[in-house]
Write a protein that holds these residues in place. Structure first.
Motif, mmCIF file in Angstrom:
data_model
loop_
_atom_site.group_PDB
_atom_site.id
_atom_site.type_symbol
_atom_site.label_atom_id
_atom_site.label_comp_id
_atom_site.label_asym_id
_atom_site.label_seq_id
_atom_site.Cartn_x
_atom_site.Cartn_y
_atom_site.Cartn_z
ATOM 1 N N LYS A 2 0.932 -1.179 -0.014
ATOM 2 C CA LYS A 2 -0.104 0.016 0.220
ATOM 3 C C LYS A 2 0.737 1.174 -0.061
ATOM 4 O O LYS A 2 2.179 1.417 0.517
ATOM 5 C CB LYS A 2 -1.070 0.066 1.280
ATOM 6 N N PHE A 4 2.389 4.754 0.962
ATOM 7 C CA PHE A 4 2.684 5.555 2.168
ATOM 8 C C PHE A 4 3.634 6.725 1.956
ATOM 9 O O PHE A 4 4.089 6.708 1.114
ATOM 10 C CB PHE A 4 3.520 4.342 3.148
ATOM 11 N N THR A 44 0.100 -2.075 7.451
ATOM 12 C CA THR A 44 -0.199 -1.075 6.329
ATOM 13 C C THR A 44 -0.308 0.248 6.814
ATOM 14 O O THR A 44 -0.950 0.936 6.923
ATOM 15 C CB THR A 44 -1.726 -1.532 5.732
ATOM 16 N N ARG A 46 0.448 4.101 7.080
ATOM 17 C CA ARG A 46 0.122 5.205 6.050
ATOM 18 C C ARG A 46 1.201 6.108 5.930
ATOM 19 O O ARG A 46 1.325 6.971 5.103
ATOM 20 C CB ARG A 46 -1.249 6.146 6.591
ATOM 21 N N HIS A 47 2.076 6.049 7.044
ATOM 22 C CA HIS A 47 3.339 7.101 7.043
ATOM 23 C C HIS A 47 4.361 6.398 7.738
ATOM 24 O O HIS A 47 4.072 5.615 8.642
ATOM 25 C CB HIS A 47 2.658 8.273 7.914
#
Ligand SMILES: Cc1cc2nc3c(=O)[nH]c(=O)nc-3n(C[C@H](O)[C@H](O)[C@H](O)COP(=O)(O)OP(=O)(O)OC[C@H]3O[C@@H](n4cnc5c(N)ncnc54)[C@H](O)[C@@H]3O)c2cc1C
Ligand code: SF4
Length: 313
Positions: A2, A4, A44, A46-47
């Protein structure tokens, strides 16, 4: 994988504050576990907050006669440090028994403590796993569980803790130093750092969201013979079926912690008094093996006996 976003923190406080700013963020150190998990979409974030340049890469003497190991010290450098080799031999031996030279050159002290289980179903997103997806079930119970834990397990999860380094740190009574996103520092005894699964196997340690490990401190050295014996399916580049970290004094009770048998480095201080012959049995009292991994009990007991015999000879 995903998508990021990414930032590089300059100080530990800045890294922890960045974690608070971005819910769902993760720290990245060596990346040897996290990136694999991200590729499989088990993690997963996001950052990502890169903590490689926050200045936690030193090993220093403490006023108490011990050592403070920065969270970003690489496994290779920790294993090779002259004081670790001289005073904490069990730690050097545990580290060099883990992974491969290339991985140890990247893997960090903090990341190694937080590496995740090697339960095969945790890595297989087509299968239920309470640790990966709370409440989904456990494919390992009743499935292929030869390598998994025999003690400290629950009806929700029987995964084993994979780290070799952490087992040695447990026998040495290490402590984990952290900084929280609000800037507060705290120290957690390694005995309390990793959690048993109970009904919440996804909660694996005592860290709060955004809390950064800054260092691991080792108390003043304990005299005795330092041994780390790792039993595995291959002679190298394999996780432990059973491992024993021991510090054995000339006379008196030995300290022993075990790897490969439990969801956390397994040490039972109450088992340390008594004769050497019954030590393994005392350590593993109350074990609940499966049919496939019941072999770990005699293997663990014999490995404890062999380590004690070697140290006392
Ligand atoms: C093929 C292979 C074989 C292996 N064999 C062994 C073995 O035999 N024995 C063994 O013990 N290990 C083994 N390992 C595991 C290896 O030791 C770990 O992957 C490594 O130690 C993780 O460290 P890292 O710095 O790369 O962590 P990362 O992958 O960067 O991070 C791991 C986790 O820790 C978090 N994190 C990292 N640093 C901090 C910090 N300072 N504070 C808070 N959170 C942090 C990250 O957010 C992430 O969740 C093996 C790995 C591989 C890939
Ligand atoms: S043993 Fe734990 S990690 Fe493995 S499948 Fe079951 S819940 Fe998941």
């Amino acid at each position: 994988m995903k998508a990021f976003t990414y930032e590089r923190a300059a100080t530990p406080a800045e890294a922890a504050a960045a974690a608070l700013r971005t819910p769902g963020a993760k720290f990245i150190a060596g990346g040897t576990n996290l990136l694999d998990l991200m590729k499989l979409e088990i993690e997963t974030p996001r950052h990502l907050i890169d903590v490689n340049r926050v200045g936690l890469d030193k090993i220093e003497d403490t006023a108490e006669g011990g050592l403070r190991v920065g969270a970003l010290v690489r496994n290779t450098d920790l294993a090779a440090h002259p004081r670790v080799r001289r005073d904490y031999g069990v730690l050097t031996r545990a580290l060099v028994s883990g992974a491969s030279g290339q991985l140890r050159n990247k893997a960090t002290t903090g990341g190694n403590l937080l590496q995740r289980t090697r339960c095969p179903y945790f890595y297989d997103t087509a299968k239920p796993c309470n640790k990966r997806k709370p409440g989904s079930g456990c494919a390992a119970i009743g499935g292929f569980n030869r390598g998994l834990a025999v003690i400290g397990t629950s009806e929700a999860c029987i995964a084993q803790h994979p780290s070799d380094m952490a087992v040695a740190m447990r026998v040495l009574d290490a402590a984990v130093e952290t900084v929280k996103p609000d800037g507060a520092a705290r120290t957690i005894a390694i005995a309390d750092f990793h959690k048993l699964p109970g009904t919440t196997p996804h909660i694996e340690n005592a860290l709060e969201p955004g809390e950064l490990i800054t260092a691991v401190t080792l108390p003043a050295p304990v005299a005795g013979t330092h041994i780390y014996r790792k039993v595995r399916d291959r002679a190298s580049y394999a996780f432990a079926l059973v491992s024993v970290a021991a510090v054995v004094p000339r006379d008196g009770p030995a300290r022993i912690a075990m790897g490969g048998v439990a969801p956390k480095p397994w040490r039972v201080e109450g088992a340390e008094s008594g004769d050497d012959a019954g030590y393994g049995k005392r350590l593993l009292a109350g074990a609940k093996p499966t049919q496939q991994n019941a072999f770990k009990l005699p293997l663990a007991e014999r490995t404890v006996t062999a380590v004690l015999a070697e140290a006392r000879s």
